[in-house]
Design a protein around this motif. Sequence first.
Motif: not given
Length: 178
Positions: A91-92, A110-115, A169-170, A175-178
């Motif tokens: 979760e975020e 790794l997923v990052v939210r910036r603005g 995130p959902g 990763m498996d969906e790329l």
Amino acid sequence: MSILSVYHHRTPEQPNKVLTYATDIAATLAEHGLDFSQHELTARPRPGGGRETVVQALGNELQALLGMHRCTAFEVLDCDGEEGRPQAGEEEHAYPVDEVFVVVSGRAQLVVRRGEWVFAVLCERGDTLRVPGGSGRWLSLGDRPFCVAVRLLEKEGNSAPVHGDGAKPGEFPGMDEL
């Protein structure tokens, strides 16, 4: 191959940009305060060996990474797909200090939210991503995680995440969906 997918937070179904060259990934992330680099690692701990096996295998390389990133503490993520999925990180959440995420074996996203932007970085062995404190982030390891990674911290005691109401995130490809 490392892959960066850049999304606007309102359009999680379609990336605005997809990059596969390390220099392009690093330049794009740097524009948003993230630091991506690649390191040659000689240690090859196999996922599933446990924390002590990973620390022993990395030996001086772990100490070099800690010194290079001015960190004194670390955590080990070790998933071999057999023990089920780790729950932490899906979760975020944000940390009050910078985090340095290093993939030692396998792959992790790794997923990052910036603005308004969301950066999904599919990392491989040797990929390092420094995430500024306060940035929303989450981890995708896929349906059968097979990964060893270390999370470097400025000092011990900085590991309590703060959960937020930011991105969902959902809604973004894992990763498996790329």
